[in-house]
Scaffold this motif. Sequence first.
Motif, short mmCIF file in Angstrom:
data_model
loop_
_atom_site.label_atom_id
_atom_site.label_comp_id
_atom_site.label_asym_id
_atom_site.label_seq_id
_atom_site.Cartn_x
_atom_site.Cartn_y
_atom_site.Cartn_z
N CYS A 21 57.61 22.88 76.81
CA CYS A 21 56.29 23.12 77.20
C CYS A 21 55.18 23.67 76.09
O CYS A 21 54.22 23.61 76.52
CB CYS A 21 55.94 24.16 78.42
N CYS A 200 54.84 23.23 83.37
CA CYS A 200 54.48 23.08 82.11
C CYS A 200 52.95 22.77 82.79
O CYS A 200 51.84 23.60 82.10
CB CYS A 200 55.00 21.64 81.68
N ASP A 201 52.38 21.77 83.61
CA ASP A 201 50.55 21.58 83.30
C ASP A 201 49.68 22.61 83.50
O ASP A 201 48.72 22.98 83.06
CB ASP A 201 50.75 20.52 83.71
N LYS A 204 49.91 25.34 81.19
CA LYS A 204 49.09 24.67 79.82
C LYS A 204 47.52 25.43 79.74
O LYS A 204 47.28 26.58 79.03
CB LYS A 204 49.00 23.25 79.26
#
Length: 280
Positions: A21, A200-201, A204
Amino acid sequence: MTERDNSTPYWGHSTSTLDWCEENYVDHKYIAEFVNTTTNLIFIGLASFGIYITAKYGFETRFTIAYAAIALIGIGSWMFHMTLLYEFQLLDELPMIYGTCVLVHNIFETGHKRKYGIYLPLGLFVYASSITIAYLYILNPVFHQVSYAILVTVLNIRSYYLLSLIPKGNLHSTLKKLLFGAWAMFGMGFFLWNVDNIACDNLKLARARVGRPLGYLLELHGWWHIGTAFGTYYWIVFNQYLRVALLGKENEWKLNWTGFGAIPYMSINDNAKKDYVKVH
């Protein structure tokens, strides 16, 4: 010689089957994943300390090899996350199999004399070799993860069984603290590793909001490295203490804590130095 295309990463485009990630080449042009790379210093540092203590107090070579296996995992993982190249992915993942085979050997051979003879090391060698050969053709990381999980399961079942043989008391409590500490570290790392994969998104976006350096704390694969490094180190210290206990030498040794009480290590009791007999 042709000049490097500015759009090409320093180590070339990724050839690994995994890309974590952490965003690539953001912090340093020579390091693909900065946090995932540098957190491997925990493996190397703890392994170096363990090798030093093992040599200083004369523990068996088996423990030097165990600590060296941790260092190798850290070095391989450093190279993998720094480059994201498949050859270094193998250097990251396969030492996890090899190192755990060493730990499995150590937890099964606990007596004054070898119980399983050549069969245990031979069986572990065949297992590790088979996984290595198969993984060169089966490019699915799940294959490696399952192979590794089998070894870890065997290791921990055997560890808990041997702990149950120690009579209840201070020694049992100390060994239990080390073993459960190892499990807690691994469990934390494994949990955060999965969160890193699943969310992960969102991670971020959160890292972008808080910026650096606070955003580094949300690089959860790095916490997996920290958890597994400490977990493995705790387990080896557990194995060292259990070893001398099963040999009836626990009164010659004591458990110490350093690093603000976070790093255990074994040393010889002051009153036992004159009568100390090296463990074989």
